[in-house]
Design a protein around this motif. Structure first.
Motif, PDB file in Angstrom:
ATOM      1  N   GLN A 221      -9.193  -6.490  -0.129  1.00 28.52           N
ATOM      2  CA  GLN A 221      -9.262  -6.030  -1.768  1.00 28.52           C
ATOM      3  C   GLN A 221      -8.072  -6.266  -2.641  1.00 28.52           C
ATOM      4  O   GLN A 221      -7.500  -7.880  -2.150  1.00 28.52           O
ATOM      5  CB  GLN A 221      -7.934  -4.560  -1.633  1.00 28.52           C
ATOM      6  CG  GLN A 221      -8.592  -3.166  -0.860  1.00 28.52           C
ATOM      7  CD  GLN A 221      -9.188  -2.845  -1.397  1.00 28.52           C
ATOM      8  OE1 GLN A 221      -9.619  -2.783  -2.769  1.00 28.52           O
ATOM      9  NE2 GLN A 221     -10.487  -1.674  -0.660  1.00 28.52           N
TER      10      GLN A 221
ATOM     11  N   SER B 273      -5.059  -9.009   4.091  1.00 30.22           N
ATOM     12  CA  SER B 273      -5.574  -7.853   4.421  1.00 30.22           C
ATOM     13  C   SER B 273      -5.854  -7.006   5.962  1.00 30.22           C
ATOM     14  O   SER B 273      -6.546  -6.572   6.418  1.00 30.22           O
ATOM     15  CB  SER B 273      -7.104  -8.182   4.478  1.00 30.22           C
ATOM     16  OG  SER B 273      -7.552  -8.930   3.056  1.00 30.22           O
TER      17      SER B 273
ATOM     18  N   TRP C 283       1.031  -0.860   0.310  1.00 29.21           N
ATOM     19  CA  TRP C 283       0.167  -0.558  -0.468  1.00 29.21           C
ATOM     20  C   TRP C 283       0.861   1.616   0.402  1.00 29.21           C
ATOM     21  O   TRP C 283       0.654   2.607  -0.839  1.00 29.21           O
ATOM     22  CB  TRP C 283      -0.741  -0.445   1.280  1.00 29.21           C
ATOM     23  CG  TRP C 283      -2.065  -1.222   1.036  1.00 29.21           C
ATOM     24  CD1 TRP C 283      -2.377  -2.076   1.503  1.00 29.21           C
ATOM     25  CD2 TRP C 283      -3.536  -0.647  -0.085  1.00 29.21           C
ATOM     26  NE1 TRP C 283      -3.747  -2.319   1.317  1.00 29.21           N
ATOM     27  CE2 TRP C 283      -4.103  -1.426   0.619  1.00 29.21           C
ATOM     28  CE3 TRP C 283      -3.573   0.315  -1.105  1.00 29.21           C
ATOM     29  CZ2 TRP C 283      -5.394  -2.202  -0.315  1.00 29.21           C
ATOM     30  CZ3 TRP C 283      -4.435  -0.034  -1.782  1.00 29.21           C
ATOM     31  CH2 TRP C 283      -5.463  -0.645  -1.854  1.00 29.21           C
TER      32      TRP C 283
ATOM     33  N   THR D 195      -9.267  -3.239   5.162  1.00 28.58           N
ATOM     34  CA  THR D 195     -10.378  -3.887   3.859  1.00 28.58           C
ATOM     35  C   THR D 195      -9.564  -4.907   3.290  1.00 28.58           C
ATOM     36  O   THR D 195      -8.523  -4.991   2.448  1.00 28.58           O
ATOM     37  CB  THR D 195     -11.252  -3.166   3.123  1.00 28.58           C
ATOM     38  OG1 THR D 195     -10.253  -2.264   2.637  1.00 28.58           O
ATOM     39  CG2 THR D 195     -12.415  -1.397   4.400  1.00 28.58           C
TER      40      THR D 195
END
Ligand SMILES: Cc1ncc(C[n+]2csc(CCOP(=O)(O)OP(=O)(O)O)c2C)c(N)n1
Length: 558
Positions: free
Chosen positions: A504, A474, A450, A502
């Protein structure tokens, strides 16, 4: 003859063999024009300065040549933050930023603060270029400092918010010293008497072990290390940074020792009665905070940095030298009686290795759904190509791969984050820029991915066709144990707010950006996905849905 600073800077970078610079504009704008006119240098325009620094770092660690990154004044501290991993890993980087002008400083110039102190703790040389005529000598010094001794980052701040100094003229000669365009520029010879002392100590030892670190990879001394260990029958453990000094499949390889480690390596090093550290500072991560081996064990050390010798373990013998030269000379000096029978010690090593694999087979061969990360590691051990470069993030990623992944060939490389979550994905792109002919496979958790996911667009735009495997649970589940502990045993249901995300599908996101996205939900699909990724002609994200409850094994001390 008067020359434009930009021309000189571009020509000199080209002369040092720089092929890519990683940056966010606007900094030394005019130099980028001259790069296009005069050099083949690719100007990799990134989505953030920290990622640009990580790309330069990956480039440097994969190629052994300094990586170059740049930022204008407002991005300077983002860039400085990105140098910290290179500093910890001793990776050579040249960072260029724009900065203050004597004519206007302290007057509230737009975006300006004094950036120099922020570079101080993460650089070997941190200097301002105030006069255009200083570009040649200061750039030469920057390269010299970055690659000599224990390598590391350097910073040059060019006068002007955007480093506009480069648009000025002066009498200048763009002389370069290509010797300092790579690591190592020198190979200091060891002292012969000290080598003989070391061999005498090894003769006395019953259970010697070598701990090889990043200095072995910087010196490109892996072949000499393995030849020496083979000749004298000495087991080899490595630091995380030195993992590619010996293939994990080699009979004398004990694995990675320390905190993010393999149980077998810690057991072997804890049993040793003599430890030879080579190219490692024997810091906390490599020694499990100086528990493995215990301080006081008879020890010797070979390092190119005199200040590293004996810093953490009192030494019987300290040798200041290039690792490759020292190891080659040790093999030559070793006599028949130095190569004594160590069959009992080697049998012990075999037993420890065997019981490690037996104990972890259920994880390495797990068919569980969601997938166990141990299975991902063993699939990578099988499928990473002969000349592959593996790039690994920190946290659980570092623990799983440091402990459970095995290199099969001396041609394979392994690079790891020295502590920063999110380093690996951009570093993998930098590695691919440096070595376009070699497959690059990055292993990261989803929290790590991320951080710089925006750089997927950079990868697509520049065809940096690295493969990124996301261990997608996650969450940042390495944090689970720590939060259980502070909640007094077991965290509340709401405790999960602190470390989960969340769900993804990164394969889908990757496809939208123009990369190849492969979603893997069953263990048997990992191998085929890797094979498919290896033949793709674009960047690939393999999104592996893994078990949020899987926790990496913790280090042992004996
Ligand atoms: C810059 C930075 N911030 C915070 C951390 C602390 N940290 C280590 S691992 C981790 C979570 C890792 O999550 P992920 O990458 O998804 O891997 P997982 O643990 O889930 O396998 C965190 C927050 C760090 N190492 N670096």
């Amino acid at each position: 003859m008067k020359r434009l600073g930009a021309e000189v800077l571009a020509e000199m970078l080209g002369g040092y063999g720089v092929t890519h610079v990683f940056m966010v504009p606007a900094v030394v704008r005019r130099t980028f024009v001259e790069m296009e006119r005069r050099t083949q240098i690719k100007r990799i325009h990134c989505h953030g300065e920290k990622a640009a620094a990580y790309m330069a770092d990956g480039y440097a660690r994969a190629s052994g040549r300094p990586g170059v990154c740049m930022a204008q004044v407002i991005g300077a501290l983002n860039l400085a933050a990105g140098l910290r991993d290179a500093w910890l890993a001793r990776s050579p980087i040249i960072a260029v930023t724009g900065g203050r002008d004597a004519k206007t400083k302290f007057r509230g110039v737009y975006q300006e603060v004094d950036d120099m102190p922020a570079f101080e703790p993460v650089t070997k040389y941190n200097a301002t270029v105030d006069d255009v005529a200083r570009i040649p000598d200061m750039l030469r010094h920057a390269f010299r400092v970055a690659v000599t001794g224990s390598p590391g980052p350097v910073h040059l701040q060019f006068r002007g918010n955007e480093g506009q100094l480069d648009a000025e003229e002066a009498e200048m000669d763009p002389l370069v010293e290509p010797q300092f365009g790579q690591v190592p520029p020198f190979r200091p010879e060891p002292d012969e008497a000290q080598l003989n002392n070391l061999l005498l100590e090894l003769e006395k030892a019953q259970r010697p072990v070598i701990v090889a670190g990043g200095g072995v990879r910087a010196s490109r001394a892996a072949a000499e290390l393995v030849a020496f260990a083979d000749a004298l029958h000495i087991p080899v453990a490595t630091s995380l940074n030195g993992k590619d000094s010996i293939p994990g499949t080699h009979a004398l390889s004990a694995g990675v020792v320390g905190t993010y480690s393999r149980e077998a390596a810690n057991r072997v090093v804890a049993r040793a009665d003599f430890v030879l550290f080579i190219g490692t500072s024997a810091g906390g991560m490599t020694t499990h905070f100086w528990a493995v081996p215990k301080i006081g064990v008879p020890a010797a050390q070979i390092d190119i940095d005199p200040e590293a010798l004996g810093r953490n373990y009192p030494l019987k013998v300290g040798i200041l030298a290039d690792a490759k030269r020292a190891l080659a000379r040790l093999s030559t000096l070793a006599r028949a009686h130095t190569r004594k029978d160590r069959s009992q010690w080697i049998a012990e090593l075999d037993g420890i290795r065997k019981s490690y694999y037996e104990k972890y087979t259920p994880q390495l061969e797990s068919n569980a759904v969601p997938i166990h990360p141990g299975r991902i590691c063993s699939e990578l051990s099988k499928h990473v190509p002969e000349d592959g470069i593996v790039v690994v993030d920190t946290g659980h990623a570092g623990m799983w791969m440091g402990g459970m992944y095995d290199l099969r060939s001396p041609k394979q490389s392994y690079m790891r984050s020295a502590g920063h979550l999110g380093w690996a994905f951009p570093a993998g792109l930098g590695a691919k820029a440096a070595c376009p002919e070699r497959p690059v496979i990055t292993f990261t958790g989803d929290a790590g991915f991320w951080y710089h996911i925006g750089e997927l667009e950079t990868a697509v735009r520049w065809k940096l066709n690295a493969i990124t495997l996301v261990n997608n649970n996650s969450s940042g589940n390495q944090s689970k144990r720590g939060f259980d502990r502070v909640y007094g045993g077991q965290q509340t249901e709401r405790g999960k707010e602190l470390w989960t995300y969340t769900k993804q599908n990164f394969a889908k996101i990757a496809e939208d950006i123009g990369a190849l996205g492969l979603r893997v939900e069953k263990p048997a699909e990992i191998g085929p996905a890797l094979q498919r990724a290896l033949t793709a002609d674009r960047p690939v994200v393999i999104d592996v849905v893994s078990d949020i409850d899987a926790l990496a094994p913790v280090a042992v001390s004996e």
